[in-house]
Design a protein around this motif. Structure first.
Motif, mmCIF file in Angstrom:
data_model
loop_
_atom_site.group_PDB
_atom_site.id
_atom_site.type_symbol
_atom_site.label_atom_id
_atom_site.label_comp_id
_atom_site.label_asym_id
_atom_site.label_seq_id
_atom_site.Cartn_x
_atom_site.Cartn_y
_atom_site.Cartn_z
ATOM 1 N N ALA A 62 0.822 -1.221 0.000
ATOM 2 C CA ALA A 62 0.000 0.000 0.000
ATOM 3 C C ALA A 62 0.852 1.266 0.000
ATOM 4 C CB ALA A 62 -0.937 0.002 1.198
ATOM 5 N N ARG A 63 1.943 1.277 0.773
ATOM 6 C CA ARG A 63 2.780 2.491 0.833
ATOM 7 C C ARG A 63 3.448 2.770 -0.512
ATOM 8 N NH1 ARG A 63 7.917 0.897 1.209
ATOM 9 N NH2 ARG A 63 8.344 -1.174 2.003
ATOM 10 N N VAL A 64 3.807 1.707 -1.218
ATOM 11 C CA VAL A 64 4.414 1.875 -2.539
ATOM 12 C C VAL A 64 3.372 2.389 -3.527
ATOM 13 C CG1 VAL A 64 5.527 0.665 -4.457
ATOM 14 C CG2 VAL A 64 6.161 0.110 -2.101
ATOM 15 N N ARG A 66 0.740 4.178 -2.824
ATOM 16 C CA ARG A 66 0.499 5.595 -2.507
ATOM 17 C C ARG A 66 1.624 6.470 -3.043
ATOM 18 N NH1 ARG A 66 -1.271 3.375 2.375
ATOM 19 N NH2 ARG A 66 0.707 3.865 3.382
ATOM 20 N N ALA A 67 2.865 6.001 -2.931
ATOM 21 C CA ALA A 67 4.001 6.782 -3.432
ATOM 22 C C ALA A 67 3.939 6.922 -4.950
ATOM 23 C CB ALA A 67 5.317 6.129 -3.014
ATOM 24 N N ASP A 75 0.616 14.942 -4.310
ATOM 25 C CA ASP A 75 0.154 14.501 -2.996
ATOM 26 C C ASP A 75 -0.964 15.416 -2.516
ATOM 27 O OD1 ASP A 75 -0.007 13.050 -0.673
ATOM 28 O OD2 ASP A 75 1.565 14.162 0.338
ATOM 29 N N ARG A 80 -5.345 10.763 -1.141
ATOM 30 C CA ARG A 80 -4.989 9.892 -0.025
ATOM 31 C C ARG A 80 -6.077 8.853 0.205
ATOM 32 N NH1 ARG A 80 -3.185 14.908 3.438
ATOM 33 N NH2 ARG A 80 -1.222 15.299 2.396
#
Length: 115
Positions: A62-64, A66-67, A75, A80
């Motif tokens: 998930a963090r990847v 989002r990045a 951003d 988000r």
């Protein structure tokens, strides 16, 4: 084998050439055995990249994800995860209704003044 022939065969195998440039390159492949061998090499080499049976599809963490999305679209708050869910949560509905009502009133006032 010449570097130009290797590069041309690679471009053909990757599908980077179009139109007359592609037709000209294909005519060269038909006439030149060395270029034809280079083309066969690239096709064999690249075909393993497309074999879906060998490489399973994997979702990124998930963090990847989002990045990646932040780098593509910036951003912003709306990008988000969970923004819409948080906005529409029962405890925030009064705020949402008030903001929408204020925007409608502002638009009505602008319309009244200029039209």
């Amino acid at each position: 084998m010449e570097d130009e022939k290797t590069a041309l065969a690679g471009e053909l195998a990757l599908g980077l050439l179009e139109g007359e440039e592609r037709r000209h390159a294909l005519r060269q492949v038909a006439r030149d055995p060395e270029l034809r061998a280079a083309m066969q090499f690239w096709n064999a080499r690249l075909s393993t990249l497309c074999d879906e049976d060998e490489v399973p599809e994997v979702a990124p963490p998930a963090r990847v994800q989002r990045a990646i999305e932040a780098s593509l679209w910036g951003d912003t708050v709306a990008s988000r995860p969970g923004f819409l869910d948080a906005l529409l949560a029962p405890e925030n509905r009064g705020l949402v209704v008030a903001v929408v009502a204020a925007k409608v009133a502002l638009l009505a006032w602008i319309f009244y003044l200029f039209f």
